[in-house]
Design an enzyme around this catalytic site. Structure first.
Site, PDB file in Angstrom:
ATOM      1  N   GLU A  65       0.838  -1.201   0.000  1.00 54.91           N
ATOM      2  CA  GLU A  65       0.000   0.000   0.000  1.00 54.91           C
ATOM      3  C   GLU A  65       0.873   1.251   0.000  1.00 54.91           C
ATOM      4  O   GLU A  65       0.564   2.237  -0.672  1.00 54.91           O
ATOM      5  CB  GLU A  65      -0.915   0.026   1.225  1.00 54.91           C
ATOM      6  N   LYS A  74     -12.029   4.069   0.941  1.00 48.32           N
ATOM      7  CA  LYS A  74     -10.849   3.317   0.515  1.00 48.32           C
ATOM      8  C   LYS A  74     -11.352   2.106  -0.279  1.00 48.32           C
ATOM      9  O   LYS A  74     -11.395   0.980   0.213  1.00 48.32           O
ATOM     10  CB  LYS A  74     -10.029   2.892   1.742  1.00 48.32           C
TER      11      LYS A  74
END
Length: 122
Positions: free
Chosen positions: A24, A101
């Site tokens: 990420e 997200k």
């Protein structure tokens, strides 16, 4: 009790490198932000004067800069930073931030992950 007005910005998109997993941080992902700013718009409306309200174009740019900025582990932290930035504007008494997200690292099918926080000057 005086009710305040609400100015909403929906669907602000920016790529950030937030998350607890190395991929990420390295690859980044898209985050989407919805804002509701609480403020009194009467002074601006009375004089048709942009300087007496919040300039939502500037708020949008600042929020995108926060998302693109320094990485954090948690969406809770990122939402807090966004709220703090919004409250720096004179006249904004309260802000509701919903942070999406949609590419969160979840192993089952899902549509979205969101957190919604409300912060105020008081």
């Amino acid at each position: 009790m005086i009710r305040v007005d609400r100015l909403a910005l929906r669907g602000l998109k920016a790529r950030g490198h937030h998350g607890v997993f190395p991929h990420e941080r390295e690859e980044g992902q898209t985050f989407i932000v919805d804002l509701v700013l609480s403020l009194d718009t009467r002074p601006a409306a009375a004089g048709d004067d942009l300087t007496r309200t919040v300039h939502y174009g500037i708020v949008a740019e600042e929020v995108v800069a926060v998302v693109r900025g320094e990485p954090v582990d948690l969406i809770e932290t990122l939402a807090e930073r966004i709220a703090e930035q919004c409250l720096k504007h004179d006249g904004v008494d309260e802000v509701e931030v919903t942070l999406h997200k949609p590419d969160a690292p979840i192993t089952v099918p899902f549509d979205d992950v969101t957190i919604t926080i409300t912060r105020s000057r008081v």
